[in-house]
Scaffold this motif. Structure first.
Motif, mmCIF file in Angstrom:
data_model
loop_
_atom_site.group_PDB
_atom_site.id
_atom_site.type_symbol
_atom_site.label_atom_id
_atom_site.label_comp_id
_atom_site.label_asym_id
_atom_site.label_seq_id
_atom_site.Cartn_x
_atom_site.Cartn_y
_atom_site.Cartn_z
ATOM 1 N N PRO A 82 0.796 -1.231 0.000
ATOM 2 C CA PRO A 82 0.000 0.000 0.000
ATOM 3 C C PRO A 82 0.826 1.278 0.000
ATOM 4 N N LYS A 83 2.080 1.198 0.397
ATOM 5 C CA LYS A 83 2.907 2.402 0.435
ATOM 6 C C LYS A 83 3.372 2.834 -0.960
ATOM 7 N N GLN A 84 3.124 2.033 -1.968
ATOM 8 C CA GLN A 84 3.479 2.463 -3.322
ATOM 9 C C GLN A 84 2.557 3.581 -3.812
ATOM 10 N N PHE A 85 1.453 3.816 -3.074
ATOM 11 C CA PHE A 85 0.472 4.812 -3.499
ATOM 12 C C PHE A 85 0.637 6.128 -2.736
ATOM 13 N N ILE A 86 0.477 7.235 -3.447
ATOM 14 C CA ILE A 86 0.232 8.528 -2.813
ATOM 15 C C ILE A 86 -1.275 8.742 -2.874
ATOM 16 N N ILE A 87 -1.895 8.820 -1.725
ATOM 17 C CA ILE A 87 -3.361 8.907 -1.672
ATOM 18 C C ILE A 87 -3.787 10.234 -1.065
ATOM 19 N N ASP A 88 -5.070 10.528 -1.187
ATOM 20 C CA ASP A 88 -5.571 11.846 -0.835
ATOM 21 C C ASP A 88 -5.507 12.164 0.653
ATOM 22 N N THR A 89 -5.199 11.206 1.517
ATOM 23 C CA THR A 89 -5.024 11.497 2.937
ATOM 24 C C THR A 89 -3.568 11.760 3.296
ATOM 25 N N ASP A 90 -2.658 11.575 2.347
ATOM 26 C CA ASP A 90 -1.241 11.868 2.613
ATOM 27 C C ASP A 90 -1.026 13.374 2.691
ATOM 28 N N PHE A 91 -0.088 13.778 3.538
ATOM 29 C CA PHE A 91 0.155 15.206 3.754
ATOM 30 C C PHE A 91 0.670 15.905 2.492
ATOM 31 N N ASP A 92 1.360 15.171 1.636
ATOM 32 C CA ASP A 92 1.934 15.803 0.448
ATOM 33 C C ASP A 92 1.103 15.550 -0.808
ATOM 34 N N TYR A 93 -0.139 15.111 -0.630
ATOM 35 C CA TYR A 93 -0.953 14.730 -1.786
ATOM 36 C C TYR A 93 -1.198 15.919 -2.726
ATOM 37 N N THR A 94 -1.611 17.046 -2.182
ATOM 38 C CA THR A 94 -1.922 18.196 -3.030
ATOM 39 C C THR A 94 -0.687 18.676 -3.786
ATOM 40 N N ALA A 95 0.428 18.752 -3.084
ATOM 41 C CA ALA A 95 1.663 19.194 -3.745
ATOM 42 C C ALA A 95 2.069 18.203 -4.828
ATOM 43 N N ALA A 96 1.953 16.905 -4.529
ATOM 44 C CA ALA A 96 2.318 15.881 -5.517
ATOM 45 C C ALA A 96 1.350 15.896 -6.689
ATOM 46 N N LEU A 97 0.087 16.200 -6.437
ATOM 47 C CA LEU A 97 -0.888 16.277 -7.519
ATOM 48 C C LEU A 97 -0.564 17.444 -8.456
ATOM 49 N N ASN A 98 -0.097 18.544 -7.907
ATOM 50 C CA ASN A 98 0.235 19.709 -8.718
ATOM 51 C C ASN A 98 1.526 19.523 -9.515
ATOM 52 N N ARG A 99 2.534 18.854 -8.930
ATOM 53 C CA ARG A 99 3.833 18.652 -9.572
ATOM 54 C C ARG A 99 4.276 17.198 -9.395
ATOM 55 N N PRO A 100 3.564 16.247 -9.992
ATOM 56 C CA PRO A 100 3.895 14.833 -9.756
ATOM 57 C C PRO A 100 5.329 14.494 -10.140
ATOM 58 N N TRP A 101 5.883 15.130 -11.190
ATOM 59 C CA TRP A 101 7.239 14.818 -11.631
ATOM 60 C C TRP A 101 8.296 15.264 -10.621
ATOM 61 N N ASP A 102 7.947 16.194 -9.753
ATOM 62 C CA ASP A 102 8.886 16.647 -8.737
ATOM 63 C C ASP A 102 8.837 15.814 -7.471
#
Length: 570
Positions: free
Chosen positions: A481-501
């Motif tokens: 399950p840790k292979q996923f970045i999910i919407d409850t993760d603290f960095d989800y919004t930032a990762a959604l905006n700049r997934p390549w970073d």
């Protein structure tokens, strides 16, 4: 008119015979363990052998898993759309998935949670019967009519929150009945605690609490003919409502601090309001069936055919005997049932058949209340009043007629309007309902296939970003399950905006035509499903239960345009 309210609560035969050193009621322990195990086994067989389940059950297990096994474990990851108690109870069970993987992958931790509550509800019916001095035979019939009701058996181990709601309302009713007879403020307090905990399981408990509080005030006003009846009524109402008020405020304020929303079930894009609006916008209607009063009445009678009769007779008995406590199951369970009927009729909620479950314990408790408590020894067939004779008829018909009628009714797709109910047809009559041709027998299977595909990639942590609202089944089925970045993760919004970073290699999106509510990935990148939104290359597609294209997996690529040109989500 005076109201009869003060009597002595008799000690049961078991209570009288038990010594101070032996307080455990072994028949109750055995009943609890047998029912819990039975409900769990039924659910485990249905989901693991026949792939029949209600998705809301394992989704609550997923929320418990987010709080424990995600990249950013934290308690608030259970979410604020639905009440937290079922998921909180499941958290201690999930670490056992190392030895029993199905606790997570099939959501069986939820089966244990709801089975324990439903078995506890059966014990509460038993205790109410003992408090009323009901004969042992009729007590067994009452427990059996509840515990073996087909919808109770089916949803006892479903992982949903109906079992917890029924348990806490029965707990409340039992102590209010004791308070009516003994005037002990401790019973009033326990009733309030039950309502407070019940609110943490389902929001509908609020309407039951309102009904209970009004009746407590009415009883107090008729009981106290002293100088301060109104202040006594207000004080008793506060005792009943205070625990629920604390739970209500604490849950709302916590949600507001962490998510910015006081009542996420109303304002969240994932909440009930949003889901209903999404369904109506597609012209599908709520629950995909008409919600006319005739349909609602048929469903109510299909759940418990004596509902109208029991309520009517209860009112007559209350008026004739002036025992106002006979209204307790009506103002609690009846309020919840009325709220569900109104919600279905007005298309403000989904009219699932399981929402009518409160009718089952309501009728049984109504029948039990018609026995008059006594200090005399209770025989096997004790029937001491004319109303209790009516109670025996209600209990007998509930068992001999109600249980078979509900068993047949739930197989009708227009009544038992969920695949967990009408899907049983493919088990009972496979020739008429070939299992391989029924869409509901594939629900969840494709989630597990997709999860296995991702697991085989041996991806590092945080490689796949997805919204879990429609993808919780993929997360549950994955052994990593840790292979996923999910919407409850603290960095989800930032990762959604700049997934390549953020090291995100893939974006997993679901078909917007079938989403029950807006997906945050598709909200951020509206054309993601169609063309990858300029940041994704399609590498995998997977179908869903209907044979439709349900998932698309995009490999993340950094866009050629300047990063500053990409507008961040608000």
């Amino acid at each position: 008119m005076s109201v009869v309210v003060a009597e002595t609560v008799p000690a049961s035969t078991e209570e009288k015979s038990s010594s101070p050193r032996r307080r455990v009621s072994w028949p109750a322990v055995v009943l609890f363990l047998v029912l819990t195990a039975g409900y769990v086994v039924v659910n485990a067989v249905l989901i693991m052998r026949y792939n029949l389940f209600d998705g809301d059950g394992p989704s609550r297990v997923a929320h418990a898993g987010f709080a424990l096994m995600s990249r950013d474990p934290h308690l608030s990851a259970i979410g604020f759309v639905w009440n937290p108690l079922p998921s909180i109870i499941e958290i201690p069970l999930l670490p056992l998935h190392q030895w029993w993987p199905e606790l997570k992958t099939y959501g069986l931790a939820g089966a244990i949670q709801s089975a324990a509550f439903m078995a506890g509800a059966a014990l509460m019916i038993r205790r109410i019967a003992m408090d009323r001095g009901v004969g042992r035979v009729w007590r067994y019939i009452a427990v059996t009519a509840f515990a073996l009701h087909p919808m109770v058996v089916t949803y006892g181990g479903s992982g949903l929150s109906e079992a917890a709601e029924i348990f806490f309302i029965l707990w409340c009713i039992r102590h209010l009945l004791r308070w009516v007879n003994s005037q002990a403020v401790g019973d009033l307090a326990w009733a309030g605690i039950a309502l407070g905990l019940g609110y943490l399981a389902r929001y509908e408990v609020i309407v039951a609490a309102a009904g209970a509080a009004v009746l407590v005030a009415a009883i107090t006003l008729t009981r106290y003919r002293s100088r301060t009846p109104i202040s006594s009524a207000i004080l008793n109402m506060l005792i009943v409502l205070f625990p629920l008020g604390v739970a209500f405020v604490a849950w709302a304020v916590t949600g507001w601090i962490l998510t910015g929303q006081l009542f996420a079930t109303l304002s969240s894009q994932y909440g009930n309001t949003s889901q209903v609006a999404t369904s109506l916008s597609r012209g599908a209607g709520v629950a995909d069936v008409p919600q006319e009063w005739m349909v609602l009445a048929i469903r109510t009678l299909a759940m418990q055919p004596l509902t109208g009769f029991a309520v009517a007779i209860a009112v007559v008995i209350v008026v004739s005997t002036r025992r106002i406590d006979g209204l307790l199951p009506i103002v609690t369970f009846g309020s919840i049932l009325a709220f569900s009927l109104w919600g279905a009729y007005t298309d403000t909620t989904f009219g699932w058949f399981r929402y009518y479950l409160p009718a089952v314990p309501m009728v049984i408790v109504i029948a039990l209340i018609w026995w008059t408590p006594t200090d005399e020894p209770v025989g096997r067939w004790r029937v001491n009043t004319a109303p209790s004779r009516i109670g025996t008829a209600v209990l007998s018909v509930s068992l001999l007629v109600g249980v078979p009628l509900s068993s047949v009714s739930m197989l009708n797709k227009d009544i038992g309007n969920h695949q967990l109910q009408f899907g049983l047809n493919s088990l009972i009559d496979p020739d008429r309902f070939p299992p391989d041709e029924q869409w509901y027998r594939r629900v969840g299977m494709d989630d597990r296939i997709l999860a296995a595909h991702l697991d085989r990639q041996n991806l590092p942590d945080g490689s796949v970003l997805m919204d879990t609202f429609m993808n919780w089944g993929v997360w549950l089925a994955s052994y990593d399950p840790k292979q996923f970045i999910i919407d409850t993760d603290f960095d989800y919004t930032a990762a959604l905006n700049r997934p390549w970073d953020f090291g995100v290699q893939y974006l997993l999106v679901t078909n917007p035509k079938y989403n029950a509510a807006p997906d945050t990935v598709l909200t951020r990148y509206p054309t993601m499903w169609a063309d990858g939104a300029g940041i994704g290359v399609l590498v995998h597609s997977a179908q869903g239960a209907f044979g439709q294209e349900q998932w698309r997996l995009y490999r993340v690529v950094k866009p050629e345009v300047d990063d500053d040109l990409l507008q961040d989500s608000p």
